[in-house]
Design a protein around this motif. Structure first.
Motif, PDB file in Angstrom:
ATOM      1  N   PRO A 190      48.192 -29.768  50.536  1.00 53.86           N
ATOM      2  CA  PRO A 190      49.263 -30.690  50.916  1.00 53.86           C
ATOM      3  C   PRO A 190      49.812 -30.354  52.301  1.00 53.86           C
ATOM      4  CG  PRO A 190      49.611 -29.818  48.704  1.00 53.86           C
ATOM      5  CD  PRO A 190      48.515 -29.013  49.312  1.00 53.86           C
ATOM      6  N   ASP A 192      52.972 -30.660  53.212  1.00 54.28           N
ATOM      7  CA  ASP A 192      54.418 -30.428  53.212  1.00 54.28           C
ATOM      8  C   ASP A 192      54.825 -29.033  52.746  1.00 54.28           C
ATOM      9  OD1 ASP A 192      53.693 -30.723  50.577  1.00 54.28           O
ATOM     10  OD2 ASP A 192      55.305 -32.127  50.047  1.00 54.28           O
ATOM     11  N   GLN A 193      53.856 -28.129  52.562  1.00 57.33           N
ATOM     12  CA  GLN A 193      54.183 -26.796  52.051  1.00 57.33           C
ATOM     13  C   GLN A 193      54.230 -25.758  53.173  1.00 57.33           C
ATOM     14  OE1 GLN A 193      55.155 -26.162  48.880  1.00 57.33           O
ATOM     15  NE2 GLN A 193      55.040 -28.401  48.713  1.00 57.33           N
ATOM     16  N   SER A 250      44.697 -34.894  54.635  1.00 54.47           N
ATOM     17  CA  SER A 250      44.838 -33.755  53.734  1.00 54.47           C
ATOM     18  C   SER A 250      43.653 -33.706  52.780  1.00 54.47           C
ATOM     19  CB  SER A 250      46.139 -33.886  52.938  1.00 54.47           C
ATOM     20  OG  SER A 250      46.210 -32.918  51.912  1.00 54.47           O
ATOM     21  N   GLY A 252      42.739 -32.760  49.411  1.00 53.03           N
ATOM     22  CA  GLY A 252      43.382 -32.453  48.148  1.00 53.03           C
ATOM     23  C   GLY A 252      42.445 -31.746  47.184  1.00 53.03           C
ATOM     24  N   ASP A 277      49.175 -25.250  47.475  1.00 56.00           N
ATOM     25  CA  ASP A 277      49.990 -26.291  46.866  1.00 56.00           C
ATOM     26  C   ASP A 277      51.450 -25.891  46.651  1.00 56.00           C
ATOM     27  OD1 ASP A 277      49.856 -24.538  44.750  1.00 56.00           O
ATOM     28  OD2 ASP A 277      48.824 -25.902  43.374  1.00 56.00           O
TER      29      ASP A 277
END
Length: 316
Positions: A190, A192-193, A250, A252, A277
């Protein structure tokens, strides 16, 4: 401070971390022997090049002969760690001990397993995946050898790295090389981590500090790095340095599994998906409190230098 007459042997001297350590040692005016299987190492004046196989005790003893400090920066292929890494590290330990050298091991953070807070050196080795257990077992064996008096050992741990020469890394060619060519920069996990990223020259400075200071002996140390970034923040800095908008995607878990069906390296990333994650952040305050501020490179400066290296590497 190490004496200029001491011999510093870098195992894996042609790799990303090992090559950076070679350059750092040379910049300090120290005697350096760079070792790897191919004999291809940084072309620096005064560096002794040794072509050898350190996976055997005989080969490791030959490579380490006469050394005062040995930097173990060699690694097998990522998907061969569990089969080959312990045997290699055991041979290196015996080689360094035969020379009477101090051994500095370039380690990572896999042994802690999934965590919910910034990682510190006193955390238990909780990894249950094969690569994490291998890392834990090697660290435990090396520190036990130190305690037994077989040789002096210091361990330096870094997170995912990038920088000049950093190709075989999740923030290597798939990010820098792709972005430079105007292709899609693919981020593993991801966007956003928050994640700690280590710049190769900063890793090298940290390892050489451990090699030259007796206070490092018998312990593991997290090497200083710039502040954690999310994937989105990291990519924004890359595109800002390029001076143009970029395309990113991204990778995944489902895509990782699909690619892993044909790519063993990508398949192996599934073991440590917890590093992607959720927050994966390292705390290096122990190092800074002991050895002083290390002057880590800011991400904008490090990214600029990395893009410059990729540009040069792509030039015929």
């Amino acid at each position: 401070m190490p004496a200029a007459s001491e011999l510093h042997v870098v195992l894996g001297g042609g790799g990303a971390i090992g090559g950076s350590v070679v350059r750092e040692l040379v910049s300090r005016g120290l005697r350096v022997r760079a070792v790897n299987r191919s004999g291809r190492v940084p072309a620096l004046r005064g560096v002794e090049v040794h072509q050898g196989d350190i996976t055997s005790t005989v080969g490791a003893k030959t490579a380490c002969e006469g050394a005062d400090v040995v930097y173990h920066c060699a690694t097998p292929a990522y998907d061969r760690w569990t089969q080959e890494f312990p045997r290699m590290t055991d041979a290196v330990r015996k080689g360094a001990a035969a020379s009477g050298a101090k051994l500095v091991f370039a380690d990572n953070l896999y042994m802690y397993g999934p965590v919910g807070m910034p990682m510190t050196e006193d955390m238990p080795y909780a990894a249950r995946n094969p690569k994490g257990r291998v890392r834990a077992e090697m660290a435990e064996a090396l520190l036990a050898a130190h305690r037994s008096g077989e040789l002096r050992v210091a361990i330096g741990r870094a997170s995912d790295y990038y920088g000049p020469g950093g190709v075989n890394t999740i923030v290597g060619a798939a990010v820098f090389g792709a972005a430079l060519r105007g292709k899609v920069a693919r981020w593993v996990g991801p966007l956003d981590q928050p994640h700690s990223f280590s710049y190769l020259p900063d890793i090298a400075r940290g390892l050489v500090t451990l090699g030259g200071d007796a206070r490092a002996d018998g312990q593991a140390w997290h090497l200083p790095a710039a502040e954690p970034l999310t994937g989105e923040q990291f990519l924004d800095l890359v595109f800002a340095e390029l001076g143009r908008p970029g395309r990113s995607a991204s990778v995944g878990r489902l895509m990782q599994r699909a690619i892993g069906l044909v790519n063993p390296t990508v398949r192996a990333l599934g073991e440590t998906w917890y590093q992607r994650d959720r927050p994966f952040v390292t705390d290096a305050s122990k190092f800074v409190n002991t050895f002083g501020p290390s002057g880590t490179t800011s991400h904008p400066d490090a990214i600029a230098a990395t893009l410059d290296w990729y540009r040069a590497a792509a030039t015929p």
